[in-house]
Design an enzyme around this catalytic site. Structure first.
Site, PDB file in Angstrom:
ATOM      1  N   SER B 100       0.861  -1.190   0.000  1.00  0.00           N
ATOM      2  CA  SER B 100       0.000   0.000   0.000  1.00  0.00           C
ATOM      3  C   SER B 100       0.890   1.229   0.000  1.00  0.00           C
ATOM      4  O   SER B 100       0.838   2.050   0.886  1.00  0.00           O
ATOM      5  CB  SER B 100      -0.865   0.025   1.241  1.00  0.00           C
ATOM      6  OG  SER B 100      -0.041   0.103   2.381  1.00  0.00           O
ATOM      7  N   CYS B 101       1.740   1.328  -0.992  1.00  0.00           N
ATOM      8  CA  CYS B 101       2.886   2.214  -0.881  1.00  0.00           C
ATOM      9  C   CYS B 101       2.570   3.701  -0.947  1.00  0.00           C
ATOM     10  O   CYS B 101       1.783   4.148  -1.762  1.00  0.00           O
ATOM     11  CB  CYS B 101       3.866   1.894  -1.975  1.00  0.00           C
ATOM     12  SG  CYS B 101       5.510   2.201  -1.404  1.00  0.00           S
ATOM     13  N   ILE B 102       3.202   4.478  -0.079  1.00  0.00           N
ATOM     14  CA  ILE B 102       3.121   5.925  -0.207  1.00  0.00           C
ATOM     15  C   ILE B 102       4.454   6.437  -0.712  1.00  0.00           C
ATOM     16  O   ILE B 102       5.471   5.845  -0.461  1.00  0.00           O
ATOM     17  CB  ILE B 102       2.765   6.633   1.096  1.00  0.00           C
ATOM     18  CG1 ILE B 102       3.737   6.255   2.213  1.00  0.00           C
ATOM     19  CG2 ILE B 102       1.368   6.296   1.494  1.00  0.00           C
ATOM     20  CD1 ILE B 102       3.620   7.159   3.413  1.00  0.00           C
TER      21      ILE B 102
END
Ligand SMILES: Cc1cc2nc3c(=O)[nH]c(=O)nc-3n(C[C@H](O)[C@H](O)[C@H](O)COP(=O)(O)OP(=O)(O)OC[C@H]3O[C@@H](n4cnc5c(N)ncnc54)[C@H](O)[C@@H]3O)c2cc1C
Lengths: 410, 102
Positions: B100-102
């Site tokens: 769920s990369c930021i």
């Protein structure tokens, strides 16, 4: 007599009641199902309600109608589960159980983000994940004159992770049909690095975004909604202006899971990915949106889970080892507007692939490609939901485990 | 994929994340940080250690887990690793890119 108690009469709980009533011996087992609400909502319909595609009546029915005879239905709030004492406390009574199925789902938690549920909630800041939100948005859109519409989701996981994308596609065709697309500036804002969680589907969807003139802002982690400036603000101080914000707040399991000390940070219950037994209590099983398994939170997933879980409950009763069978299978239509849809089929291991479904080489449904057939499939899903899915009737040709037949693997 | 970072041969993914944490060392971290215009301070190291701990314990990393880490708040996290803090910090720490990369 032994007691099997199902908590929650939504999609998953209702399916389990229908599966188990014919499988458990009535001489030995009482089955009880508990839900707080009289109404069973068809949540996938909340996507269509704002655009006047569905009416109120098409998305809600009296829940008890779907609970089979022979199952004891109680309409009450669940206060707390005591898993070490095998009991559940309701508003004004206590139930003892031998086997518990937790199917309490998940729901939006706008209070997790500063300013989201503020003075503009359901005025210029809307959700469409609840009946109330979806309906309020429909009424707003009916006479909205245009401006900046921002469609946003807060963080993963959310139920039906494609719904925000579908919303923006449907909005595009809704405004086009109304002859006001040129008055609406559409922007999709996501915390992910691309349009969707899976790379192959992201590529297909990014292309559509461009074609439909929808702006995309990625890697946006919302810190707060600024109700004075009508902006969403992220932790890196990037801002996006809106006249109308349609957001999917953080999704969390019900508070009863927190009160019972059975969940993680987001109140999801730690669950075995393949057997659906809870990790902490062997006579507690978990299904649907309430679990923490890394599958999509979708009705189709709950449907596949319910088949494995039914077998496992019977194995558990017989004292036999459980099947490690569930593979994370999800099968979702993605509405792309203009009466077309994509179809994706995937599991824990394989991301959505191109190909045909459900019959290899024939279809008629096209995986990962827009088609009118797929759109019909999506609309047919409502009928299937009320008439087959909830009743636990297997959907023809679609198996609980994902099949690689007819799919292009590279 | 093969790569050479700080004179050391390592295995990396398509987008430059180490495939094997055991190949990681401080020189590599400093080098990747440099490529992202970051000079590592004590606070950076503390965060990098924490991230490696989480991954070793198979805890999924997310912006929410940073909030609850107790060692840093999200604002500071953005200050330390400007741009995409989770994306950049995991790359420097030699662990896989979070989903769920930021
Ligand atoms: C906008 C939207 C679009 C969607 N589109 C799709 C789609 O196209 N395809 C698809 O497959 N899925 C879709 N979904 C997801 C699907 O609706 C859910 O995954 C599914 O309903 C999950 O079922 P469940 O039984 O786990 O939870 P739910 O159906 O939410 O049921 C949980 C039940 O538990 C009850 N409950 C919870 N806590 C308590 C308590 N303390 N006391 C008493 N009762 C309690 C609730 O009242 C509720 O009835 C969509 C969802 C949304 C919101």
């Amino acid at each position: 007599m032994k007691n099997l108690v199902i908590l929650g009469a939504g999609t998953s709980g209702t399916m389990m009641a229908n599966h188990l009533v014919s499988k458990l011996d009535k001489k030995d087992w009482n089955i009880t199902i508990v839900d707080q609400y009289k109404t069973h909502y068809y949540q996938p319909g909340f996507l269509f309600l704002p655009f006047d595609i569905y009416t109120e009546d098409q998305v809600k029915k009296v829940g008890e109608k779907f609970i089979p005879k022979g199952v004891n239905y109680i309409q009450k709030k669940i206060e707390q589960i005591f898993p070490t004492e095998n009991k559940v406390e309701l508003e004004d009574e206590t139930l003892q159980y031998d086997i518990l199925i937790v199917a309490t789902g998940c729901k939006i938690a706008p209070q997790e983000t500063e300013g989201m549920k503020g003075e503009n909630w359901h005025k210029t800041v809307f959700d469409f994940y609840t009946y109330e939100g979806s309906l309020a948005l429909r009424n707003k859109l009916r006479d909205w004159k245009g401006g900046k519409m921002v469609v946003h989701f807060t963080e993963m996981p959310i139920k039906c992770p494609v719904a925000p994308l579908e919303f923006v596609f449907l909005a595009d065709s809704y405004f086009t049909k109304k002859g006001m697309r040129d008055k609406v500036d559409l922007t999709f804002v996501t915390p992910l690095g691309g349009a969707f969680t899976k790379p192959k589907a992201t590529a297909a969807l990014s292309h559509l975004m461009k074609e439909k003139n929808i702006n995309v802002v990625t890697d946006f982690n919302i810190e707060r909604v600024d109700n004075e400036k009508n902006q969403i603000v992220d932790y890196g101080d990037t801002t996006v202006d809106f006249d109308l914000l349609v957001t999917v707040p953080t999704n969390m399991g019900d508070e009863v899971i927190e009160r019972s000390g059975m969940g993680d940070d987001l109140n999801f219950v730690p669950t075995h990915h393949n057997t659906l037994q809870s990790l902490d209590h062997e006579n507690v099983f978990v299904i649907g949106d309430a679990t923490n398994v890394p599958a999509s939170k979708a009705g189709s997933v709950a449907h596949f889970e319910s088949e494995t879980l039914t077998d496992n409950i019977l194995l558990y009763i017989a004292g036999k080892p459980l099947k490690e069978e569930f593979d994370g299978h999800a099968n979702c239509f993605i509405e792309t507007g203009n009466n077309k849809a994509l179809l994706i089929d995937f599991n824990y291991k394989y991301e959505p692939l191109e190909g045909t479904f459900p019959i290899a080489g024939i279809g008629p449904l096209q995986l990962l490609k827009e088609s009118i057939f797929n759109h019909w499939g999506k609309l047919a899903f409502r009928w299937i939901y009320w008439n087959m899915l909830l009743k636990g009737i297997p959907i023809p040709m679609v198996s609980r485990n994902m099949s690689l037949k007819g799919k292009k693997i590279n | 994929m093969d790569s050479n970072i700080a004179g050391i041969r390592v295995d990396v993914t398509e987008d430059g994340y180490l495939s094997d944490l055991s190949q990681w060392n401080k020189e590599i971290a400093i080098e990747i940080a440099k490529e992202n215009n970051i000079e590592l301070t004590d606070k950076h190291w503390e965060v990098l250690n924490w991230i490696q701990e989480q991954v070793k314990n198979e805890v999924a990393l997310s912006i929410r887990s940073i909030k609850k880490s107790g060692i840093i708040d999200i604002k500071e996290f953005y200050d330390l690793f400007p741009g995409g803090p989770l994306k950049i910090s995991t790359k420097i720490a030699g662990v896989p890119k979070p989903k769920s990369c930021i």
